[in-house]
Scaffold this active site. Structure first.
Site, PDB file in Angstrom:
ATOM      1  N   GLY C  30       0.793  -1.226   0.000  1.00 27.66           N
ATOM      2  CA  GLY C  30       0.000   0.000   0.000  1.00 27.66           C
ATOM      3  C   GLY C  30       0.822   1.271   0.000  1.00 27.66           C
ATOM      4  N   CYS C 239     -28.026  -9.131 -15.911  1.00 23.83           N
ATOM      5  CA  CYS C 239     -27.411  -8.837 -17.202  1.00 23.83           C
ATOM      6  C   CYS C 239     -28.383  -9.240 -18.312  1.00 23.83           C
ATOM      7  CB  CYS C 239     -26.104  -9.623 -17.367  1.00 23.83           C
ATOM      8  SG  CYS C 239     -25.436  -9.574 -19.044  1.00 23.83           S
ATOM      9  N   CYS C 242     -26.621 -12.422 -20.302  1.00 21.44           N
ATOM     10  CA  CYS C 242     -26.353 -13.726 -19.685  1.00 21.44           C
ATOM     11  C   CYS C 242     -27.156 -13.974 -18.426  1.00 21.44           C
ATOM     12  CB  CYS C 242     -24.865 -13.882 -19.375  1.00 21.44           C
ATOM     13  SG  CYS C 242     -24.342 -12.941 -17.921  1.00 21.44           S
ATOM     14  N   CYS C 264     -23.176  -7.185 -18.442  1.00 23.80           N
ATOM     15  CA  CYS C 264     -21.960  -7.354 -17.627  1.00 23.80           C
ATOM     16  C   CYS C 264     -20.860  -6.471 -18.180  1.00 23.80           C
ATOM     17  CB  CYS C 264     -21.445  -8.794 -17.720  1.00 23.80           C
ATOM     18  SG  CYS C 264     -22.470 -10.005 -16.896  1.00 23.80           S
ATOM     19  N   CYS C 270     -19.216 -12.547 -19.196  1.00 26.79           N
ATOM     20  CA  CYS C 270     -20.522 -12.665 -19.857  1.00 26.79           C
ATOM     21  C   CYS C 270     -20.487 -13.749 -20.932  1.00 26.79           C
ATOM     22  CB  CYS C 270     -20.878 -11.308 -20.474  1.00 26.79           C
ATOM     23  SG  CYS C 270     -22.635 -11.089 -20.772  1.00 26.79           S
TER      24      CYS C 270
END
Lengths: 258, 234, 287
Positions: C30, C239, C242, C264, C270
């Site tokens: 980080g 979605c 899908c 998606c 997808c």
């Protein structure tokens, strides 16, 4: 260093080129008492405040601080992170201009809660409650908690600064002309507020002021400075009623009685 | 004198001068070799012409004026403490526990109600008891209840002085210094103050006071101490 | 493939410099490590940081996937993939499962990643406190001293003003309990995926010249309050193609009469679902 003292300074010296800001200054502060440092511009009183609080380094001399566990620490030998943490918890600094110590774009509640959040407070509701409680202590209406300081008057800003400073229950507060620049009626209210807060919370304070009436009202002890030296020191009533040094006599006699 | 009577305050060769730097270092001696002893339950009145130094002596006893020489012994916490040589902190402690002082004029603190001003000076009492005692004292001094919640800034001189007196007496200090306590009071209130002083004496308080009113002096003083002027009255 | 460039465009010394920065970054999860960001054949703002990181770690045997907002077929993704095809000759892929290195702009793939994969993020602004504190010297001090109260003040202010935290992308996170990090403008929805991810996560900011990293299986927590915990937000739709109800969705405007389609954002996710036989309500409409 005496058993009980909270802050103890010895031989503080600081020059800016040829100008003496502090010349061999000693000072002591006990828990729960207010020490006023008075003098005119150039006396060194602000320099003393900055050196005592670790913001400026003296050229010689030492400042000792006794932490809540009773351990002594040399303020100027402390690592930066420790000093910064001290300023956010056990110490407070009230500036003459409250804008220097407030985030003007953050709500009053956020300003007061910041030190709590810096110490790890993570419950929004409780932080807000505590902020509101402190706003109440400095006589700011609870319904201003979500307002921006931009909308506050000068006196309110100063009171907000005080709330922000006191929220972590500091034992020692440094104040630099806390009522300077405010209207007289606002000053009176603020002085009374400071007086009662300091007495109620048992806060020790070093108060820099050029105004002797402020010193008389708030301080137990007083130090008079002239050109970097302490010319007279003692109980406030002693020094102001029975001034012995020429400069102190001049200061006292110059105060107009309303 | 029975050996149960103890001196509460005793000065030894107390000296006090003022050096006025603003007038080229003019030195004005006011007190020289003052020896004064005050016992518990006794009231000593300081007398002398105006400007002789009565007020100076009283203030010196309180530590408000700093002595140039000599000692000021005060019986504090069982021991005799020299106020003249004591550190500021010690003086504060002695004032808190032992020495009470009623000045000539009330120094006004903004916004604090009269009742609070008096109650805050109480010692060893709970806040409620302090307020009750303060109320009783103010009423005894003829300050009506409706004024108790007001800050004294707008009171008359006499009313302010009575608040001052209440604040001085509520502490129950073993030694009480009174500087012209009734200068701005009418006869009725003077009588009240006389009563308060007599009651204090019965409580073994040592009182030292400056009373301009001869009748009052007669009523309360056991002894007179004459303060000799060192300078000719100008 | 003789382009006259070194393998993966960067010279070997530069790659060493970048790898040293990456090692430091991995050692201090980080923490932003400055690096000597090079001139790349595309302007700042187009992923130069991510490209430099990828170029420094990629080998001839790697399989590279590049996505932009989750899609393999946008201009940016296509260009970068072709860049590496020309300068490194690595095998490109659109399948998350097959990739060993995935360079991404602003999304984390839906498919959970593995220990043998590396995710490289493109980062515009590496400093999470940049909008709250304009002095970089001061923000560096705040990171060094762990003084992050200011960020919590910002969250406090959001809750005061809106009743909830209003940060939708680049939601600040605490990495390994020590450093505050900007995860790049991925949607807040993706933040939980960073926590204890088995894959190595590397972040490159070319213009700002910073690299940072989250090693595998590192704790990553989105900042919140105890009584206002971090919430996942996604459009409340399935979605259209899908039928997935748990993936991050893009909103596609179909016509000027308000016709919309939610699909998606992760194109590979997808397609994989559709190949497996899933179908959404608008599967025919999109044909």
């Amino acid at each position: 260093m005496n058993e009980d003292t909270l802050l103890s300074a010895r031989g503080l010296t600081l020059h800016f080129g040829a100008v003496p800001a502090l010349v061999d200054v000693d000072a002591e502060l006990w828990p729960g008492e207010v020490l006023a440092v008075v003098g005119e511009s150039g006396s060194g009183k602000t320099s003393l405040l900055n050196v005592l609080s670790g913001r400026w380094q003296p050229q010689s001399g030492v400042v000792w601080y006794r932490d809540p566990e009773g351990k002594l620490a040399d303020v100027h030998a402390m690592p930066q992170p420790t000093l910064r943490a001290l300023h956010r918890s056990d110490w407070g600094f009230v500036h003459q201009n409250p804008r220097e110590n407030l985030r003007m774009g953050v709500t009053a509640g956020g300003n007061v809660g910041e030190r709590l959040m810096a110490q790890g407070a993570r419950h929004y509701g409780r932080i807000r409650e505590e902020a509101i409680a402190w706003l109440g202590q400095v006589e700011i209406d609870a319904d201003r908690v979500d307002d921006l300081p931009r909308t506050f008057s000068g006196g309110m800003l100063q009171r907000l600064q005080i709330a922000r400073t006191l929220v972590t229950h500091p034992r020692l507060v440094f104040m630099d002309e806390p009522t300077g620049g405010l209207d007289v009626s606002v000053q009176a209210r603020l002085l009374d507020l400071i007086r009662s807060l300091v007495a109620r919370l048992g806060i020790a304070a070093v108060l820099v002021t050029h105004d002797l009436t402020v010193a008389r009202l708030l301080a137990h002890r007083i130090m008079v400075m002239q050109r970097g030296r302490v010319v007279e020191a003692g109980l406030t009533d002693q020094v102001l009623d029975d001034p012995r040094h020429a400069y102190t006599q001049l200061l006292v006699s110059s105060v107009l009685q309303a | 004198m029975s050996d149960a009577i103890r001196p509460m305050l005793r000065t030894e060769a107390l000296d006090k001068s003022f050096v006025l730097h603003l007038r080229n270092g003019l030195c004005i001696p006011v007190l020289r070799h003052v020896d004064l002893t005050v016992n518990e339950g006794e009231c000593v009145a300081l007398t002398g012409p105006s400007g002789a130094g009565k007020s100076t002596l009283l203030r010196s006893l309180y530590g408000n004026y700093r002595a140039d020489g000599g000692r000021i012994w005060v019986r504090h916490d069982g021991a005799m403490v020299d106020i003249a040589a004591a550190s500021p902190r010690t003086v504060v402690q002695v004032r808190a526990a032992t020495l009470g002082y009623v000045s000539q004029f009330l120094r006004v603190v903004p916004r604090v109600p009269a009742l609070e001003i008096v109650a805050q000076a109480a010692r060893g009492l709970s806040p409620e008891a302090a307020r009750a005692r303060a109320e009783a004292l103010l009423l005894q001094l003829n300050i009506p209840r409706r004024m108790h919640a007001l800050p004294p800034a707008t009171f008359s001189g006499g009313e302010q002085q009575r608040v001052n007196l209440a604040r001085g007496f509520i502490g129950g200090h073993p030694v009480l210094l009174l500087d012209e306590p009734t200068a701005s009071l009418d006869a009725e209130n003077c009588a009240v103050v006389v009563g308060m002083i007599l009651e204090a004496k019965r409580q073994k308080v040592a009182v030292i006071g400056i009373f301009h009113d001869a009748a009052m002096r007669e009523a309360v003083a056991d002894r007179i101490y004459y303060v000799t002027p060192l300078q000719d009255a100008a | 493939m003789n382009t006259g460039y070194n393998f993966a465009y960067l010279d070997e010394q530069t790659k060493r410099m970048v790898r040293r920065a990456i090692l430091k970054a991995v050692a201090i999860p980080g923490h932003q490590v400055p690096f000597g960001s090079r001139e790349m054949p595309l302007p700042y703002g187009w992923g130069t940081g991510g490209i430099q990181v990828t170029a420094s770690i990629i080998g001839a045997d790697d399989v590279l996937k590049v996505i932009d907002q989750g899609a393999d077929d946008t201009t940016n993704a296509v260009s970068i993939r072709r860049f590496f095809a020309r300068t490194a000759g690595v095998t490109p892929t659109t399948r998350t499962a097959e990739a060993t290195v995935i360079q991404t702009r602003h999304r984390i793939p839906e498919l959970p990643l593995r220990e043998d994969q590396i995710l490289v993020y493109q980062v515009p602004q590496p400093e999470p406190l940049s909008r709250l504190e304009s002095s970089r010297a001061e923000t560096r001090r705040m990171h060094a001293l762990s003084e992050y109260g200011l960020m919590h003040v910002k969250l406090y202010e959001d809750i005061t003003r809106y009743g909830h935290v209003s940060i939708s992308h680049d939601y600040p996170v605490m990495v390994n309990g020590r450093y505050l990090m900007a995860p790049s403008p991925i949607p807040a929805f993706d933040n939980p995926k960073m926590h204890m991810m088995p894959a190595l996560q590397l972040f490159g900011a070319g213009r700002e010249k910073r690299i940072y990293a989250v090693p595998p299986y590192t704790a990553v927590h989105s900042l919140d309050f105890d009584d206002h915990p971090f919430r996942l937000t996604r459009a409340p739709h399935a979605c259209g193609l899908c039928g997935a109800t748990d993936s991050y969705l893009d909103e596609v405007v179909l016509d000027d009469r308000g016709g919309r389609l939610f699909v998606c954002s992760d194109t590979d996710h997808c397609e994989t679902r559709r190949a497996a036989g899933h179908a959404g309500p608008d599967a025919l409409a999109a044909e």
